[in-house]
Structure formats: C-alpha cells, structure tokens
Design a protein around this motif. Structure first.
Motif, PDB file in Angstrom:
ATOM      1  N   ALA A 285      29.256   9.615  52.526  1.00 30.06           N
ATOM      2  CA  ALA A 285      30.062   8.404  52.386  1.00 30.06           C
ATOM      3  C   ALA A 285      31.176   8.661  51.377  1.00 30.06           C
ATOM      4  CB  ALA A 285      29.190   7.250  51.940  1.00 30.06           C
ATOM      5  N   GLU A 286      32.387   8.287  51.734  1.00 31.95           N
ATOM      6  CA  GLU A 286      33.528   8.559  50.865  1.00 31.95           C
ATOM      7  C   GLU A 286      34.689   7.653  51.260  1.00 31.95           C
ATOM      8  OE1 GLU A 286      36.359  12.368  49.530  1.00 31.95           O
ATOM      9  OE2 GLU A 286      34.661  12.648  50.896  1.00 31.95           O
ATOM     10  N   VAL A 287      35.529   7.324  50.268  1.00 28.91           N
ATOM     11  CA  VAL A 287      36.750   6.582  50.520  1.00 28.91           C
ATOM     12  C   VAL A 287      37.925   7.450  50.087  1.00 28.91           C
ATOM     13  CG1 VAL A 287      38.113   4.545  49.975  1.00 28.91           C
ATOM     14  CG2 VAL A 287      35.636   4.346  50.200  1.00 28.91           C
ATOM     15  N   LYS A 288      38.824   7.717  50.990  1.00 30.55           N
ATOM     16  CA  LYS A 288      39.975   8.567  50.730  1.00 30.55           C
ATOM     17  C   LYS A 288      41.244   7.715  50.673  1.00 30.55           C
ATOM     18  CE  LYS A 288      42.513  12.423  50.764  1.00 30.55           C
ATOM     19  NZ  LYS A 288      42.516  13.413  49.666  1.00 30.55           N
ATOM     20  N   THR A 289      41.980   7.816  49.552  1.00 31.37           N
ATOM     21  CA  THR A 289      43.260   7.116  49.429  1.00 31.37           C
ATOM     22  C   THR A 289      44.375   8.042  49.896  1.00 31.37           C
ATOM     23  OG1 THR A 289      42.472   5.795  47.567  1.00 31.37           O
ATOM     24  CG2 THR A 289      44.856   5.960  47.857  1.00 31.37           C
ATOM     25  N   ILE A 290      45.264   7.502  50.701  1.00 37.18           N
ATOM     26  CA  ILE A 290      46.338   8.291  51.306  1.00 37.18           C
ATOM     27  C   ILE A 290      47.684   7.657  50.966  1.00 37.18           C
ATOM     28  CG2 ILE A 290      47.388   8.976  53.504  1.00 37.18           C
ATOM     29  CD1 ILE A 290      44.555   9.130  54.648  1.00 37.18           C
ATOM     30  N   GLU A 291      48.656   8.487  50.625  1.00 36.14           N
ATOM     31  CA  GLU A 291      50.027   8.031  50.417  1.00 36.14           C
ATOM     32  C   GLU A 291      50.950   8.849  51.317  1.00 36.14           C
ATOM     33  OE1 GLU A 291      51.445   7.509  46.457  1.00 36.14           O
ATOM     34  OE2 GLU A 291      49.471   6.992  45.663  1.00 36.14           O
TER      35      GLU A 291
ATOM     36  N   HIS B 198      57.196   3.641  51.575  1.00 37.43           N
ATOM     37  CA  HIS B 198      56.130   4.411  50.930  1.00 37.43           C
ATOM     38  C   HIS B 198      54.830   3.646  51.141  1.00 37.43           C
ATOM     39  CE1 HIS B 198      54.263   7.232  48.153  1.00 37.43           C
ATOM     40  NE2 HIS B 198      53.618   6.205  47.633  1.00 37.43           N
ATOM     41  N   ILE B 199      53.946   4.243  51.905  1.00 38.87           N
ATOM     42  CA  ILE B 199      52.731   3.550  52.314  1.00 38.87           C
ATOM     43  C   ILE B 199      51.522   4.053  51.526  1.00 38.87           C
ATOM     44  CG2 ILE B 199      52.011   5.135  54.156  1.00 38.87           C
ATOM     45  CD1 ILE B 199      51.410   2.694  55.877  1.00 38.87           C
ATOM     46  N   THR B 200      50.666   3.123  51.157  1.00 36.03           N
ATOM     47  CA  THR B 200      49.384   3.456  50.541  1.00 36.03           C
ATOM     48  C   THR B 200      48.289   2.913  51.448  1.00 36.03           C
ATOM     49  OG1 THR B 200      50.354   3.250  48.327  1.00 36.03           O
ATOM     50  CG2 THR B 200      47.956   3.281  48.480  1.00 36.03           C
ATOM     51  N   ALA B 201      47.357   3.774  51.808  1.00 34.64           N
ATOM     52  CA  ALA B 201      46.293   3.382  52.733  1.00 34.64           C
ATOM     53  C   ALA B 201      44.991   4.058  52.326  1.00 34.64           C
ATOM     54  CB  ALA B 201      46.674   3.759  54.156  1.00 34.64           C
ATOM     55  N   LYS B 202      43.925   3.693  52.997  1.00 30.52           N
ATOM     56  CA  LYS B 202      42.642   4.326  52.710  1.00 30.52           C
ATOM     57  C   LYS B 202      41.852   4.507  53.990  1.00 30.52           C
ATOM     58  CE  LYS B 202      39.942   0.124  51.743  1.00 30.52           C
ATOM     59  NZ  LYS B 202      39.071  -0.571  50.769  1.00 30.52           N
ATOM     60  N   VAL B 203      40.942   5.459  53.932  1.00 34.30           N
ATOM     61  CA  VAL B 203      40.001   5.684  55.020  1.00 34.30           C
ATOM     62  C   VAL B 203      38.607   5.646  54.420  1.00 34.30           C
ATOM     63  CG1 VAL B 203      39.169   7.268  56.781  1.00 34.30           C
ATOM     64  CG2 VAL B 203      41.620   7.107  56.316  1.00 34.30           C
ATOM     65  N   ASP B 204      37.796   4.710  54.893  1.00 35.16           N
ATOM     66  CA  ASP B 204      36.425   4.554  54.422  1.00 35.16           C
ATOM     67  C   ASP B 204      35.500   5.151  55.478  1.00 35.16           C
ATOM     68  OD1 ASP B 204      33.892   3.705  53.628  1.00 35.16           O
ATOM     69  OD2 ASP B 204      34.611   1.767  52.923  1.00 35.16           O
TER      70      ASP B 204
END
Length: 280
Positions: free
Chosen positions: A35-41, A124-130
């Motif tokens: 299980a992990e949450v990755k922040t993406i820019e 400039h986008i900030t997103a995440k993948v859970d």
C-alpha cells in the motif's frame, strides 16, 4: 436489477467502437506489492494561435489536459513499478489508460505566459495515485472495467485529434487571406465546442457514477448544447434518465436520437431494446 446492470455497462462503454469484451485476466496488473500513495507533479502547455479567435477558457482546459497526460505517464511508471503483470500481456498503452482512471487531481492551476506574440497557457498539476484505489478499480466488475478503459482511451484519442486539428488551423491562418481567415475562425469555434462537449460529457459521467443524476443530466445537456450531433452524450443522457430517474419515455427519445446520429453503434440499439422491454 438486470436491466440496470446492463445499462450501467452501456454508459461506461458509450464511446466504444465495438461492444466486444476482451478475455478476462489478460492485461491487468495482478496484484499490488504494498500500500502506498504517490504524489505526482507535471506540466502541460497550450499555445494560442496568433490572430485566431480562440477562447481563453478553452485554451486553459487544453493546457490542463496536456498536464493530465504528462501526469498519467508518471502514474503509469509508478503502477508498473509496484505491480505484477499477469501473463506478461499488459502493454504500456493499456496500463497508461488504466493510470489515467486512478489519477486523483489535487490542484491544476493555469498561468498565462507570453512568448513573443503568442500566449502560452501553462498548467502545473499536482496529483496522487493511491494503491488502495488501484486495487478497488481492479476488483470492479471486469466487464465494466474493460469497457471503461476503452472509453477512456477513445476519449483521449478524440482530444488528441481535436488538438491536432486546431494546430493545423493555426498554421493555415498565418498565410490565409481575410476571407479565408473568417472561415478558419468558424472552424476554430466548432473545434472548441467539440472539445468542450467532450469535457461536459465526462463531467456528467462522473456525476452519474456518484449517483448525482440531476447534475449529470445538466452536464449531458450542456454537452449536447455545444455539439448537438454528439451521439455519446445523447446515449449517456438516456441511460441517466432511465437508471437514475426511472423515466423510460425520455430515455427512449435520447436513445432514438443517438441511433439516428450513429446507427452503427450497437450499444445504442441494445439500450433502446432494453427500454422498450421495460416499458412493456
């Protein structure tokens, strides 16, 4: 319940060219390692044509779409790194499509920058993948998930086609006469309407998935207002009328309109037949 299930699948597969279902378990990640949450820019750009009568609001949305594509590429790499690929049949294009469906947008501001005589829209986008969200998606009904990914892929292809068309119009405008430029600007407006219609349809689809049917109907109607020939929005509107509000008569009108616009789409005829059976 069976009627609702079939129509729910039809909503997800509305943009498909073919209703055929792929064999199960042949291209999805089999399991998540941890299980992990990755922040993406990521960054996206759109350059408005010099002289063309483009809408700045649409230009901002084009920049956001470009940023989302860049973010999806990063999400794709992340999911590949934490996933086991069953049977080794998962292509990068397929997992990229899947990545776009699990990308959660946190922030996506757009700034306008100058580049000589041109206006550059920079997002400039900030997103995440859970990874929990990834697993939830994979555990959905396989048929619905596969058709949802097909729809997402076709949506992306349509967006790219509209962007390529806009770039061609911008280039043509540079050397065109005033008479030709007036015609080009008409095409620019039509292109922007088609682009926005797709976005409103997507908003409606999201509301429908959340059970907010009246908001979904508003979005589908806005999509149709921008592009009355958008058969996908007509079909989705019909599904929401029937599944969400239980209004078979309005649903039937929508399906008939979708069939008239695109008689080769089998899903629309199947939906109409289901409505007719329900009315009886």
């Amino acid at each position: 319940m069976l009627l609702k299930k079939k129509l729910a699948v039809a909503v997800l597969g509305a943009l498909m060219f073919s209703p055929a279902i792929l064999p199960p378990n042949n291209f999805f990640p089999a399991s998540i390692v941890c299980a992990e949450v990755k922040t993406i820019e990521a960054d996206g750009y759109y350059i408005m044509g010099d002289g063309t009568e483009e809408n700045q609001g649409v230009a901002k949305e084009r920049a956001r779409e470009d940023a989302k594509r860049a973010a999806s590429e990063q999400a794709c790499t992340f999911i590949e790194s934490i996933s086991e690929i069953k049977n080794g049949n998962l292509t990068r294009d397929e997992i990229r499509t899947f990545s776009a469906t699990v990308l959660e947008i946190i922030n996506a501001p757009v700034k306008i920058e100058s580049n000589g005589d041109s206006m550059v829209f920079h997002c400039h986008i900030t997103a995440k993948v859970d990874t929990n969200n990834v697993m939830e998606k994979l555990q959905q009904d396989r048929q619905q998930l596969e058709e949802f990914l097909r729809q997402t892929k076709e949506l992306s292809d349509k967006m790219e086609k509209l962007n390529a068309e806009m770039q061609a119009l911008q280039e043509k405008y540079k050397t065109a006469s005033q008479f030709e430029r007036d015609k080009i600007n008409v095409e620019v407006k039509r292109n922007e309407n088609d682009f926005s219609a797709i976005q409103w349809n997507e908003k409606g689809r999201n509301y429908d998935a959340l059970g907010e049917y009246y908001k979904a109907i508003e979005c589908f109607n806005k999509s149709i207002e921008l592009n009355p020939k958008y058969d996908v929005a007509w079909n989705n509107l019909g599904c929401t009328y029937l599944i969400g509000l239980g209004n078979a008569k309005k649903a039937l009108k929508c399906f008939n309109k979708a069939i008239k616009l695109n008689p080769h789409q089998g899903n629309y005829k199947e939906n109409r037949n289901l409505v007719l059976a329900e009315m009886k």
